[in-house]
Design a protein around this motif. Structure first.
Motif, PDB file in Angstrom:
ATOM      1  N   PRO A 100     -30.857 -28.150   6.055  1.00  0.00           N
ATOM      2  CA  PRO A 100     -29.943 -29.230   5.664  1.00  0.00           C
ATOM      3  C   PRO A 100     -30.621 -30.122   4.616  1.00  0.00           C
ATOM      4  N   LEU A 101     -29.908 -30.434   3.556  1.00  0.00           N
ATOM      5  CA  LEU A 101     -30.444 -31.307   2.507  1.00  0.00           C
ATOM      6  C   LEU A 101     -29.958 -32.718   2.789  1.00  0.00           C
ATOM      7  N   THR A 102     -30.879 -33.590   3.130  1.00  0.00           N
ATOM      8  CA  THR A 102     -30.526 -34.937   3.572  1.00  0.00           C
ATOM      9  C   THR A 102     -30.518 -35.964   2.453  1.00  0.00           C
ATOM     10  N   GLY A 103     -31.014 -35.587   1.289  1.00  0.00           N
ATOM     11  CA  GLY A 103     -31.119 -36.533   0.193  1.00  0.00           C
ATOM     12  C   GLY A 103     -32.453 -37.260   0.192  1.00  0.00           C
ATOM     13  N   GLU A 104     -33.250 -37.037   1.203  1.00  0.00           N
ATOM     14  CA  GLU A 104     -34.583 -37.640   1.279  1.00  0.00           C
ATOM     15  C   GLU A 104     -35.570 -36.803   0.473  1.00  0.00           C
ATOM     16  N   ASP A 105     -36.736 -37.350   0.258  1.00  0.00           N
ATOM     17  CA  ASP A 105     -37.800 -36.613  -0.406  1.00  0.00           C
ATOM     18  C   ASP A 105     -38.591 -35.850   0.655  1.00  0.00           C
ATOM     19  N   ALA A 106     -37.861 -35.063   1.430  1.00  0.00           N
ATOM     20  CA  ALA A 106     -38.458 -34.278   2.510  1.00  0.00           C
ATOM     21  C   ALA A 106     -37.596 -33.052   2.724  1.00  0.00           C
ATOM     22  N   TYR A 107     -38.184 -32.022   3.267  1.00  0.00           N
ATOM     23  CA  TYR A 107     -37.450 -30.796   3.563  1.00  0.00           C
ATOM     24  C   TYR A 107     -37.476 -30.552   5.061  1.00  0.00           C
ATOM     25  N   TYR A 108     -36.361 -30.067   5.581  1.00  0.00           N
ATOM     26  CA  TYR A 108     -36.246 -29.729   6.996  1.00  0.00           C
ATOM     27  C   TYR A 108     -35.715 -28.304   7.094  1.00  0.00           C
ATOM     28  N   ALA A 109     -36.139 -27.588   8.107  1.00  0.00           N
ATOM     29  CA  ALA A 109     -35.626 -26.246   8.331  1.00  0.00           C
ATOM     30  C   ALA A 109     -35.403 -26.044   9.825  1.00  0.00           C
ATOM     31  N   LEU A 110     -34.303 -25.406  10.141  1.00  0.00           N
ATOM     32  CA  LEU A 110     -33.959 -25.131  11.525  1.00  0.00           C
ATOM     33  C   LEU A 110     -33.829 -23.623  11.693  1.00  0.00           C
ATOM     34  N   ALA A 111     -34.550 -23.064  12.636  1.00  0.00           N
ATOM     35  CA  ALA A 111     -34.383 -21.649  12.976  1.00  0.00           C
ATOM     36  C   ALA A 111     -33.423 -21.598  14.151  1.00  0.00           C
TER      37      ALA A 111
END
Length: 78
Positions: free
Chosen positions: A38-49
């Motif tokens: 999911p792209l949250t607009g933050e300067d961070a990356y998240y990934a869900l398996a």
């Protein structure tokens, strides 16, 4: 600077992160999982398996919450 196991050099981690997520998605797929980012607009990356059978439900929920979602499908570059 990050050097991958494939021998090329990536200058910043923002360029390396999508590649790492793609690599991970190819590793979890044979085990019945799908990597969703999911792209949250933050300067961070998240990934869900998530389990492949549950992926479409989660993608729909994230999109309804207003997030863009990347799934590393061939027709969807990061």
């Amino acid at each position: 600077m990050v050097t991958s196991r494939y021998g090329f050099t990536v200058i910043n981690t923002h360029a390396a992160t999508p590649w790492i997520f793609y690599e991970h998605s190819t590793c979890v797929a044979p085990h019945g999982y799908r990597l969703i980012t999911p792209l949250t607009g933050e300067d961070a990356y998240y990934a869900l398996a998530v389990k492949t059978k549950d992926a479409d439900t989660l993608i729909t929920a994230l999109e309804q919450a207003g997030l863009k979602v990347k799934t590393f499908a061939d027709d969807q570059p990061f």
